[in-house]
Design a protein around this motif. Structure first.
Motif, PDB file in Angstrom:
ATOM      1  N   VAL A  76     -19.288  -2.404  18.267  1.00 29.13           N
ATOM      2  CA  VAL A  76     -18.672  -1.480  19.215  1.00 29.13           C
ATOM      3  C   VAL A  76     -18.804  -0.058  18.681  1.00 29.13           C
ATOM      4  CG1 VAL A  76     -16.541  -0.786  20.362  1.00 29.13           C
ATOM      5  CG2 VAL A  76     -17.043  -3.218  20.033  1.00 29.13           C
ATOM      6  N   GLU A  77     -19.380   0.804  19.490  1.00 26.37           N
ATOM      7  CA  GLU A  77     -19.549   2.203  19.102  1.00 26.37           C
ATOM      8  C   GLU A  77     -19.093   3.094  20.253  1.00 26.37           C
ATOM      9  OE1 GLU A  77     -20.540   3.467  16.274  1.00 26.37           O
ATOM     10  OE2 GLU A  77     -21.398   1.733  15.220  1.00 26.37           O
ATOM     11  N   TRP A  78     -18.298   4.102  19.923  1.00 23.59           N
ATOM     12  CA  TRP A  78     -17.901   5.108  20.902  1.00 23.59           C
ATOM     13  C   TRP A  78     -18.681   6.390  20.632  1.00 23.59           C
ATOM     14  CZ3 TRP A  78     -14.944   4.418  25.124  1.00 23.59           C
ATOM     15  CH2 TRP A  78     -14.119   3.290  25.175  1.00 23.59           C
ATOM     16  N   TYR A  79     -19.211   6.981  21.684  1.00 22.77           N
ATOM     17  CA  TYR A  79     -19.950   8.232  21.553  1.00 22.77           C
ATOM     18  C   TYR A  79     -19.240   9.302  22.379  1.00 22.77           C
ATOM     19  CZ  TYR A  79     -23.489   5.130  19.660  1.00 22.77           C
ATOM     20  OH  TYR A  79     -24.151   4.191  18.903  1.00 22.77           O
ATOM     21  N   ARG A  80     -18.532  10.157  21.665  1.00 26.18           N
ATOM     22  CA  ARG A  80     -17.760  11.218  22.311  1.00 26.18           C
ATOM     23  C   ARG A  80     -18.555  12.519  22.315  1.00 26.18           C
ATOM     24  NH1 ARG A  80     -14.464   7.765  19.681  1.00 26.18           N
ATOM     25  NH2 ARG A  80     -12.676   6.949  20.864  1.00 26.18           N
ATOM     26  N   PRO A  81     -18.229  13.423  23.217  1.00 23.53           N
ATOM     27  CA  PRO A  81     -19.027  14.650  23.325  1.00 23.53           C
ATOM     28  C   PRO A  81     -18.729  15.642  22.210  1.00 23.53           C
ATOM     29  CG  PRO A  81     -17.190  14.730  24.850  1.00 23.53           C
ATOM     30  CD  PRO A  81     -17.162  13.360  24.235  1.00 23.53           C
ATOM     31  N   SER A  82     -19.731  16.385  21.876  1.00 17.40           N
ATOM     32  CA  SER A  82     -19.565  17.536  20.989  1.00 17.40           C
ATOM     33  C   SER A  82     -20.133  18.741  21.724  1.00 17.40           C
ATOM     34  CB  SER A  82     -20.298  17.317  19.662  1.00 17.40           C
ATOM     35  OG  SER A  82     -21.682  17.124  19.876  1.00 17.40           O
ATOM     36  N   ILE A  83     -19.643  19.903  21.385  1.00 17.14           N
ATOM     37  CA  ILE A  83     -20.090  21.117  22.064  1.00 17.14           C
ATOM     38  C   ILE A  83     -21.267  21.715  21.302  1.00 17.14           C
ATOM     39  CG2 ILE A  83     -19.450  23.447  22.779  1.00 17.14           C
ATOM     40  CD1 ILE A  83     -16.612  22.482  23.147  1.00 17.14           C
ATOM     41  N   ALA A  84     -22.342  21.948  22.018  1.00 19.98           N
ATOM     42  CA  ALA A  84     -23.535  22.558  21.428  1.00 19.98           C
ATOM     43  C   ALA A  84     -23.970  23.725  22.305  1.00 19.98           C
ATOM     44  CB  ALA A  84     -24.659  21.535  21.315  1.00 19.98           C
ATOM     45  N   VAL A  85     -24.633  24.677  21.699  1.00 20.96           N
ATOM     46  CA  VAL A  85     -25.148  25.825  22.443  1.00 20.96           C
ATOM     47  C   VAL A  85     -26.614  25.560  22.771  1.00 20.96           C
ATOM     48  CG1 VAL A  85     -25.618  28.294  22.418  1.00 20.96           C
ATOM     49  CG2 VAL A  85     -23.540  27.405  21.333  1.00 20.96           C
ATOM     50  N   VAL A  86     -26.902  25.474  24.061  1.00 22.35           N
ATOM     51  CA  VAL A  86     -28.260  25.214  24.540  1.00 22.35           C
ATOM     52  C   VAL A  86     -28.665  26.361  25.454  1.00 22.35           C
ATOM     53  CG1 VAL A  86     -29.766  23.637  25.792  1.00 22.35           C
ATOM     54  CG2 VAL A  86     -27.873  22.727  24.423  1.00 22.35           C
ATOM     55  N   ASP A  87     -29.734  27.046  25.088  1.00 25.54           N
ATOM     56  CA  ASP A  87     -30.202  28.194  25.875  1.00 25.54           C
ATOM     57  C   ASP A  87     -29.089  29.209  26.107  1.00 25.54           C
ATOM     58  OD1 ASP A  87     -32.722  27.083  26.033  1.00 25.54           O
ATOM     59  OD2 ASP A  87     -32.328  26.081  27.937  1.00 25.54           O
ATOM     60  N   GLY A  88     -28.275  29.414  25.072  1.00 29.49           N
ATOM     61  CA  GLY A  88     -27.230  30.427  25.145  1.00 29.49           C
ATOM     62  C   GLY A  88     -25.962  29.999  25.848  1.00 29.49           C
ATOM     63  N   LYS A  89     -25.896  28.741  26.289  1.00 30.54           N
ATOM     64  CA  LYS A  89     -24.713  28.256  26.990  1.00 30.54           C
ATOM     65  C   LYS A  89     -24.162  27.016  26.299  1.00 30.54           C
ATOM     66  CE  LYS A  89     -26.203  29.904  31.547  1.00 30.54           C
ATOM     67  NZ  LYS A  89     -26.470  29.527  32.961  1.00 30.54           N
ATOM     68  N   GLU A  90     -22.835  26.880  26.327  1.00 29.90           N
ATOM     69  CA  GLU A  90     -22.213  25.703  25.733  1.00 29.90           C
ATOM     70  C   GLU A  90     -22.392  24.494  26.640  1.00 29.90           C
ATOM     71  OE1 GLU A  90     -18.153  26.494  24.810  1.00 29.90           O
ATOM     72  OE2 GLU A  90     -18.635  27.601  22.974  1.00 29.90           O
ATOM     73  N   GLN A  91     -22.747  23.370  26.027  1.00 30.77           N
ATOM     74  CA  GLN A  91     -22.893  22.117  26.759  1.00 30.77           C
ATOM     75  C   GLN A  91     -22.238  20.997  25.974  1.00 30.77           C
ATOM     76  OE1 GLN A  91     -26.149  20.513  28.842  1.00 30.77           O
ATOM     77  NE2 GLN A  91     -27.332  22.409  28.894  1.00 30.77           N
ATOM     78  N   HIS A  92     -21.737  20.001  26.700  1.00 33.50           N
ATOM     79  CA  HIS A  92     -21.238  18.794  26.058  1.00 33.50           C
ATOM     80  C   HIS A  92     -22.409  17.827  25.887  1.00 33.50           C
ATOM     81  CE1 HIS A  92     -17.310  20.362  27.423  1.00 33.50           C
ATOM     82  NE2 HIS A  92     -16.837  19.688  26.393  1.00 33.50           N
ATOM     83  N   LEU A  93     -22.686  17.460  24.639  1.00 33.73           N
ATOM     84  CA  LEU A  93     -23.776  16.541  24.343  1.00 33.73           C
ATOM     85  C   LEU A  93     -23.238  15.324  23.598  1.00 33.73           C
ATOM     86  CD1 LEU A  93     -26.574  19.013  23.139  1.00 33.73           C
ATOM     87  CD2 LEU A  93     -26.216  18.088  25.440  1.00 33.73           C
ATOM     88  N   TYR A  94     -23.880  14.184  23.838  1.00 34.39           N
ATOM     89  CA  TYR A  94     -23.456  12.920  23.245  1.00 34.39           C
ATOM     90  C   TYR A  94     -24.553  12.396  22.320  1.00 34.39           C
ATOM     91  CZ  TYR A  94     -20.174  13.024  27.188  1.00 34.39           C
ATOM     92  OH  TYR A  94     -19.213  13.390  28.104  1.00 34.39           O
ATOM     93  N   ALA A  95     -24.179  12.061  21.089  1.00 35.86           N
ATOM     94  CA  ALA A  95     -25.141  11.538  20.114  1.00 35.86           C
ATOM     95  C   ALA A  95     -25.246  10.021  20.267  1.00 35.86           C
ATOM     96  CB  ALA A  95     -24.718  11.910  18.698  1.00 35.86           C
ATOM     97  N   ILE A  96     -25.683   9.573  21.434  1.00 33.54           N
ATOM     98  CA  ILE A  96     -25.793   8.135  21.701  1.00 33.54           C
ATOM     99  C   ILE A  96     -26.866   7.533  20.801  1.00 33.54           C
ATOM    100  CG2 ILE A  96     -26.338   6.395  23.445  1.00 33.54           C
ATOM    101  CD1 ILE A  96     -25.376   8.389  25.568  1.00 33.54           C
ATOM    102  N   GLY A  97     -26.481   6.512  20.046  1.00 35.21           N
ATOM    103  CA  GLY A  97     -27.435   5.852  19.162  1.00 35.21           C
ATOM    104  C   GLY A  97     -27.938   6.759  18.060  1.00 35.21           C
ATOM    105  N   ASP A  98     -27.022   7.500  17.420  1.00 34.92           N
ATOM    106  CA  ASP A  98     -27.464   8.456  16.399  1.00 34.92           C
ATOM    107  C   ASP A  98     -28.002   7.778  15.143  1.00 34.92           C
ATOM    108  OD1 ASP A  98     -25.017   7.481  15.644  1.00 34.92           O
ATOM    109  OD2 ASP A  98     -24.084   9.427  15.294  1.00 34.92           O
ATOM    110  N   SER A  99     -27.864   6.455  15.054  1.00 37.91           N
ATOM    111  CA  SER A  99     -28.484   5.720  13.945  1.00 37.91           C
ATOM    112  C   SER A  99     -29.437   4.651  14.474  1.00 37.91           C
ATOM    113  CB  SER A  99     -27.405   5.071  13.058  1.00 37.91           C
ATOM    114  OG  SER A  99     -26.594   4.184  13.813  1.00 37.91           O
ATOM    115  N   TRP A 100     -29.936   4.870  15.688  1.00 40.00           N
ATOM    116  CA  TRP A 100     -30.947   3.986  16.260  1.00 40.00           C
ATOM    117  C   TRP A 100     -32.331   4.565  15.975  1.00 40.00           C
ATOM    118  CZ3 TRP A 100     -28.695   3.189  21.910  1.00 40.00           C
ATOM    119  CH2 TRP A 100     -27.439   2.572  21.799  1.00 40.00           C
ATOM    120  N   CYS A 101     -33.335   3.740  16.147  1.00 39.78           N
ATOM    121  CA  CYS A 101     -34.708   4.170  15.841  1.00 39.78           C
ATOM    122  C   CYS A 101     -35.376   4.758  17.087  1.00 39.78           C
ATOM    123  CB  CYS A 101     -35.522   3.003  15.288  1.00 39.78           C
ATOM    124  SG  CYS A 101     -34.846   2.311  13.757  1.00 39.78           S
ATOM    125  N   TRP A 102     -34.866   5.901  17.522  1.00 39.90           N
ATOM    126  CA  TRP A 102     -35.470   6.588  18.659  1.00 39.90           C
ATOM    127  C   TRP A 102     -36.870   7.066  18.288  1.00 39.90           C
ATOM    128  CZ3 TRP A 102     -33.338   6.234  23.273  1.00 39.90           C
ATOM    129  CH2 TRP A 102     -31.950   6.076  23.392  1.00 39.90           C
TER     130      TRP A 102
END
Length: 241
Positions: A76-102
């Motif tokens: 069981v893994e929960w992926y909660r949002p973190s705030i990142a700046v993308v193209d000068g704007k804040e966005q909520h991004l999710y690190a889904i599968g941050d230890s998967w072999c993407w």
């Protein structure tokens, strides 16, 4: 093998895949150069994550927690949002599968690949001259055609809404009228544009058009509206005939 990470850079749009996804399936994400054991660590928007849920039965979005839940074989893994700046704007991004072999999707720009995640993108058909204009701007800004087309659509919607009351959509009337009378382009160059907050404004405009038509089904679609916007910008700003 130990975890590793490059020095984070600005986020850019990429496409990734994994061997747990259906064949030839790619999904859009953002990436700032971070690696895990030699694999990229993509960050997904809510819309990108919803697309993943459509092809991963064990991944769901839990509204009350505002997070994605992965539940498989007692993992069981929960992926909660973190705030990142993308193209000068804040966005909520999710690190889904941050230890998967993407893996990077090398075939992401191949128009013959049919299995893009449904629900995450609009497929737009543009006149070749319009696509060429967007491509030139995209190259000058170090972006993909798809990303810059999305940028143009978002800017258009923001500018038409700027300073107006919440329910005032009068700034879109002329575009909606042109889109209603436009001839659909079936053989133009295809561009996949990621859905974003700008699409909510488009949906509101389409609902208004339907209401003015007495609730009758309208031939005007999201795609036709977006295609008309980009065509108009190419004519007005780029001098495209």
């Amino acid at each position: 093998m130990s975890n590793s990470s490059n020095t984070p850079r600005a986020y850019r749009r990429i496409f990734v895949t994994g061997n747990w996804l259906p064949d030839n399936t790619a999904v859009g994400a953002y990436w700032n150069g971070t690696m895990w054991n030699g694999f990229p660590v993509p960050m997904f928007t809510r819309e990108d994550g919803d697309g993943l849920c459509a092809v991963m039965p064990n991944l769901v979005y839990v509204e009350r927690r505002q997070a994605f839940l992965f539940d498989e074989d007692q993992q069981v893994e929960w992926y909660r949002p973190s705030i990142a700046v993308v193209d000068g704007k804040e966005q909520h991004l999710y690190a889904i599968g941050d230890s998967w072999c993407w893996q990077f999707a090398d075939y992401a720009d191949d128009p013959n690949v049919p299995k893009w995640l449904t629900g995450s993108y609009l497929q737009l058909h543009l006149r070749p001259s319009v696509r060429a204009w967007i491509q030139e701007l995209a190259r000058a800004n170090g972006q993909s055609v798809e990303h810059h087309a999305e940028f143009l659509l978002a800017c258009f919607c923001e500018e038409r809404r700027d300073g107006r009351p919440k329910f005032d959509l009068s700034g879109f009337e002329a575009t909606a009228s042109r889109a209603q009378h436009a001839t659909p382009i079936s053989v133009g160059d295809a561009v996949r544009v990621r859905r974003g907050p700008w699409l909510k404004i488009v949906d509101a405009v389409l609902s208004l058009v339907a209401a003015e038509d007495g609730g009758e089904p309208s031939r005007l679609s999201r795609e036709m509206f977006a295609e008309t916007v980009l065509d108009g910008l190419a004519r007005e700003l780029g001098g495209v005939a």
